[in-house]
Scaffold this motif. Sequence first.
Motif, PDB file in Angstrom:
ATOM      1  N   MET A 195       0.892  -1.191  -0.043  1.00  0.00           N
ATOM      2  CA  MET A 195       0.105   0.183   0.153  1.00  0.00           C
ATOM      3  C   MET A 195       0.826   1.178  -0.016  1.00  0.00           C
ATOM      4  SD  MET A 195      -3.299   1.101   0.204  1.00  0.00           S
ATOM      5  CE  MET A 195      -3.988  -0.390   0.560  1.00  0.00           C
ATOM      6  N   SER A 196       0.676   2.219  -0.796  1.00  0.00           N
ATOM      7  CA  SER A 196       1.130   3.385  -0.793  1.00  0.00           C
ATOM      8  C   SER A 196       1.105   4.084   0.455  1.00  0.00           C
ATOM      9  CB  SER A 196       0.737   4.231  -1.972  1.00  0.00           C
ATOM     10  OG  SER A 196       0.358   3.643  -3.047  1.00  0.00           O
ATOM     11  N   GLN A 197       2.174   4.914   0.635  1.00  0.00           N
ATOM     12  CA  GLN A 197       2.538   5.686   2.041  1.00  0.00           C
ATOM     13  C   GLN A 197       1.949   7.150   1.596  1.00  0.00           C
ATOM     14  OE1 GLN A 197       3.211   4.338   5.071  1.00  0.00           O
ATOM     15  NE2 GLN A 197       2.801   2.576   3.969  1.00  0.00           N
ATOM     16  N   ASN A 198       1.579   7.813   2.677  1.00  0.00           N
ATOM     17  CA  ASN A 198       0.983   9.228   2.388  1.00  0.00           C
ATOM     18  C   ASN A 198       2.515  10.071   2.737  1.00  0.00           C
ATOM     19  OD1 ASN A 198      -1.638  10.013   2.385  1.00  0.00           O
ATOM     20  ND2 ASN A 198      -1.804   8.484   4.071  1.00  0.00           N
ATOM     21  N   SER A 199       2.839  11.150   2.250  1.00  0.00           N
ATOM     22  CA  SER A 199       3.747  11.796   2.505  1.00  0.00           C
ATOM     23  C   SER A 199       3.688  12.748   3.845  1.00  0.00           C
ATOM     24  CB  SER A 199       4.252  12.792   1.208  1.00  0.00           C
ATOM     25  OG  SER A 199       3.326  14.025   1.391  1.00  0.00           O
ATOM     26  N   ALA A 200       4.771  13.068   4.410  1.00  0.00           N
ATOM     27  CA  ALA A 200       4.774  13.659   5.817  1.00  0.00           C
ATOM     28  C   ALA A 200       3.842  14.918   5.476  1.00  0.00           C
ATOM     29  CB  ALA A 200       6.188  13.985   6.368  1.00  0.00           C
ATOM     30  N   PHE A 201       4.087  15.499   4.523  1.00  0.00           N
ATOM     31  CA  PHE A 201       3.396  16.939   4.110  1.00  0.00           C
ATOM     32  C   PHE A 201       1.979  16.722   4.204  1.00  0.00           C
ATOM     33  CE2 PHE A 201       1.869  19.684   0.745  1.00  0.00           C
ATOM     34  CZ  PHE A 201       2.326  20.815   1.271  1.00  0.00           C
ATOM     35  N   ASP A 202       1.520  15.883   3.651  1.00  0.00           N
ATOM     36  CA  ASP A 202       0.123  15.500   3.547  1.00  0.00           C
ATOM     37  C   ASP A 202      -0.373  15.116   4.836  1.00  0.00           C
ATOM     38  OD1 ASP A 202       0.076  15.938   0.815  1.00  0.00           O
ATOM     39  OD2 ASP A 202      -0.038  13.727   0.283  1.00  0.00           O
ATOM     40  N   ILE A 203       0.239  13.996   5.599  1.00  0.00           N
ATOM     41  CA  ILE A 203      -0.183  13.571   6.837  1.00  0.00           C
ATOM     42  C   ILE A 203      -0.376  14.891   7.819  1.00  0.00           C
ATOM     43  CG2 ILE A 203       0.258  12.417   9.050  1.00  0.00           C
ATOM     44  CD1 ILE A 203       1.896  10.446   7.243  1.00  0.00           C
ATOM     45  N   LEU A 249      -0.589  18.242   6.951  1.00  0.00           N
ATOM     46  CA  LEU A 249      -1.758  18.990   6.655  1.00  0.00           C
ATOM     47  C   LEU A 249      -3.202  18.459   6.944  1.00  0.00           C
ATOM     48  CD1 LEU A 249      -0.288  20.635   3.059  1.00  0.00           C
ATOM     49  CD2 LEU A 249      -0.333  21.638   5.356  1.00  0.00           C
ATOM     50  N   VAL A 250      -3.243  17.203   6.593  1.00  0.00           N
ATOM     51  CA  VAL A 250      -4.666  16.409   6.890  1.00  0.00           C
ATOM     52  C   VAL A 250      -4.745  16.635   8.546  1.00  0.00           C
ATOM     53  CG1 VAL A 250      -5.882  14.298   6.978  1.00  0.00           C
ATOM     54  CG2 VAL A 250      -4.419  15.018   4.951  1.00  0.00           C
ATOM     55  N   ASN A 251      -3.807  16.270   9.129  1.00  0.00           N
ATOM     56  CA  ASN A 251      -4.164  16.451  10.646  1.00  0.00           C
ATOM     57  C   ASN A 251      -4.269  17.694  11.175  1.00  0.00           C
ATOM     58  OD1 ASN A 251      -3.867  13.807  10.981  1.00  0.00           O
ATOM     59  ND2 ASN A 251      -1.687  13.708  11.408  1.00  0.00           N
ATOM     60  N   ARG A 252      -3.739  18.958  10.716  1.00  0.00           N
ATOM     61  CA  ARG A 252      -3.976  19.902  10.965  1.00  0.00           C
ATOM     62  C   ARG A 252      -5.492  20.651  10.672  1.00  0.00           C
ATOM     63  NH1 ARG A 252       0.848  23.404   8.869  1.00  0.00           N
ATOM     64  NH2 ARG A 252      -0.832  25.109   8.919  1.00  0.00           N
ATOM     65  N   SER A 253      -5.711  19.990   9.218  1.00  0.00           N
ATOM     66  CA  SER A 253      -7.215  20.390   8.750  1.00  0.00           C
ATOM     67  C   SER A 253      -8.362  19.687   9.496  1.00  0.00           C
ATOM     68  CB  SER A 253      -7.101  19.875   7.312  1.00  0.00           C
ATOM     69  OG  SER A 253      -6.281  20.591   6.525  1.00  0.00           O
ATOM     70  N   LYS A 254      -8.161  18.533  10.086  1.00  0.00           N
ATOM     71  CA  LYS A 254      -8.940  17.637  10.865  1.00  0.00           C
ATOM     72  C   LYS A 254      -9.031  18.581  12.148  1.00  0.00           C
ATOM     73  CE  LYS A 254      -8.488  12.854   9.555  1.00  0.00           C
ATOM     74  NZ  LYS A 254      -7.858  11.749  10.001  1.00  0.00           N
ATOM     75  N   LYS A 300      -3.269   6.438   0.469  1.00  0.00           N
ATOM     76  CA  LYS A 300      -2.770   7.835   0.211  1.00  0.00           C
ATOM     77  C   LYS A 300      -3.652   9.013   0.208  1.00  0.00           C
ATOM     78  CE  LYS A 300       0.561   8.619  -2.832  1.00  0.00           C
ATOM     79  NZ  LYS A 300       1.466   8.274  -4.053  1.00  0.00           N
ATOM     80  N   PHE A 301      -3.683   9.888   0.717  1.00  0.00           N
ATOM     81  CA  PHE A 301      -4.582  11.264   0.660  1.00  0.00           C
ATOM     82  C   PHE A 301      -4.830  11.400  -0.758  1.00  0.00           C
ATOM     83  CE2 PHE A 301      -5.468  15.635   0.237  1.00  0.00           C
ATOM     84  CZ  PHE A 301      -6.624  15.724   0.586  1.00  0.00           C
ATOM     85  N   SER A 302      -4.010  11.349  -1.400  1.00  0.00           N
ATOM     86  CA  SER A 302      -4.026  11.826  -3.174  1.00  0.00           C
ATOM     87  C   SER A 302      -4.901  10.693  -3.581  1.00  0.00           C
ATOM     88  CB  SER A 302      -2.847  11.787  -3.771  1.00  0.00           C
ATOM     89  OG  SER A 302      -2.006  10.874  -3.872  1.00  0.00           O
ATOM     90  N   THR A 303      -4.954   9.595  -3.288  1.00  0.00           N
ATOM     91  CA  THR A 303      -5.753   8.438  -4.082  1.00  0.00           C
ATOM     92  C   THR A 303      -7.044   8.833  -3.587  1.00  0.00           C
ATOM     93  OG1 THR A 303      -3.914   6.970  -3.780  1.00  0.00           O
ATOM     94  CG2 THR A 303      -6.143   6.064  -4.139  1.00  0.00           C
ATOM     95  N   TRP A 304      -7.349   8.915  -2.248  1.00  0.00           N
ATOM     96  CA  TRP A 304      -8.556   9.291  -1.626  1.00  0.00           C
ATOM     97  C   TRP A 304      -9.300  10.472  -2.268  1.00  0.00           C
ATOM     98  CZ3 TRP A 304     -10.551  12.926   2.122  1.00  0.00           C
ATOM     99  CH2 TRP A 304     -11.695  12.622   2.765  1.00  0.00           C
ATOM    100  N   LEU A 305      -8.618  11.695  -2.406  1.00  0.00           N
ATOM    101  CA  LEU A 305      -8.949  12.914  -2.936  1.00  0.00           C
ATOM    102  C   LEU A 305      -9.419  12.592  -4.438  1.00  0.00           C
ATOM    103  CD1 LEU A 305      -9.242  15.969  -3.377  1.00  0.00           C
ATOM    104  CD2 LEU A 305      -6.870  16.103  -3.922  1.00  0.00           C
ATOM    105  N   TYR A 306      -8.406  11.958  -5.324  1.00  0.00           N
ATOM    106  CA  TYR A 306      -8.813  11.958  -6.730  1.00  0.00           C
ATOM    107  C   TYR A 306      -9.943  10.818  -7.067  1.00  0.00           C
ATOM    108  CZ  TYR A 306      -3.951  13.287  -7.299  1.00  0.00           C
ATOM    109  OH  TYR A 306      -2.650  14.175  -7.229  1.00  0.00           O
TER     110      TYR A 306
END
Lengths: 191, 112
Positions: free
Chosen positions: A1-9, A11-16, A71-77
Amino acid sequence: MSQNSAFDIELVNRSKAGDTLAFRDLVNAYKDVSLTLACSVLKDTDLAQDAVQTAFIKVYEKLNTFRQDSKFSTWLYRIVINTAYNLLKQQKNHHQMDVLSNLAVETDGKSEAKALTEQEQRKYINLALNRIRPDEALILRLFYLYEHTIIEIKEITGFSKSKIKVDLHRGRENMELQLQKMLGNEITQLL
Amino acid sequence: MNEDQAKVLLKKSALKTTEDFTDSLMVQIDAKSINHIQPGFPSVKRVLSIITLVVVLASALLFCVDFKFLSELEIVGGVHRTKLFAVVLFSVLLGINHVLKLHYSLKYTLSN
């Protein structure tokens, strides 16, 4: 399974946690890719932009359900593509037919151009992609433009591996056919 | 068209959003966030439960406890118990009405 980048994680946590500035950064990071994918389906930039806005609003509302096992990108796309296909159903091809006829007018008389500028090349390539089936254009862009693997494309689109392979092959052929129709022998300038 | 040629062509097919895309999206998201803010107000169920409990306790106090000692202190000497209960109950019902009005008024304001 692909991994999320630290950048995405981050930003996602802060957005949550309700940080809208972090969500703004996520939007800025993914808006252009999302638009390109939505446009592959809808064949119209304005409509695609509406679809992407709707998709990002859904993402914001459902961010707490994102579990980071993909991956966040996979979920978003996946959300962007589903939103685009839903909008396409609503449009019931009427708009698409108008767009295709407009494109035909735009390309008339331009096939004689001897040296295509970079901008013209982009225009013809996007016109050709707008004239092939949404699934083919989407898969071509995911595979060649964004360099996703077939497994990732399967995860993003929900299509089977065999469909993806067939659409990749047909998409290449159909795109070439459309470019030949528009440019004739000038297609060699692109290849 | 072979794989490499397709890759070269497709690399030129990326699109860009308009400059105001993010701002316009964030305005929509902010508007939605405001609509989702819940008023700092307890739920109707909780308010009604508390009021019912208070009424039951008040009634029990009023009818079960011997107030003779209060009569001696001349605090509730001349007031009839049933009349007092009716006044208290009426006040409580008025209070419930006010609370419900306030609750629905806040809910309506925030959802529009």
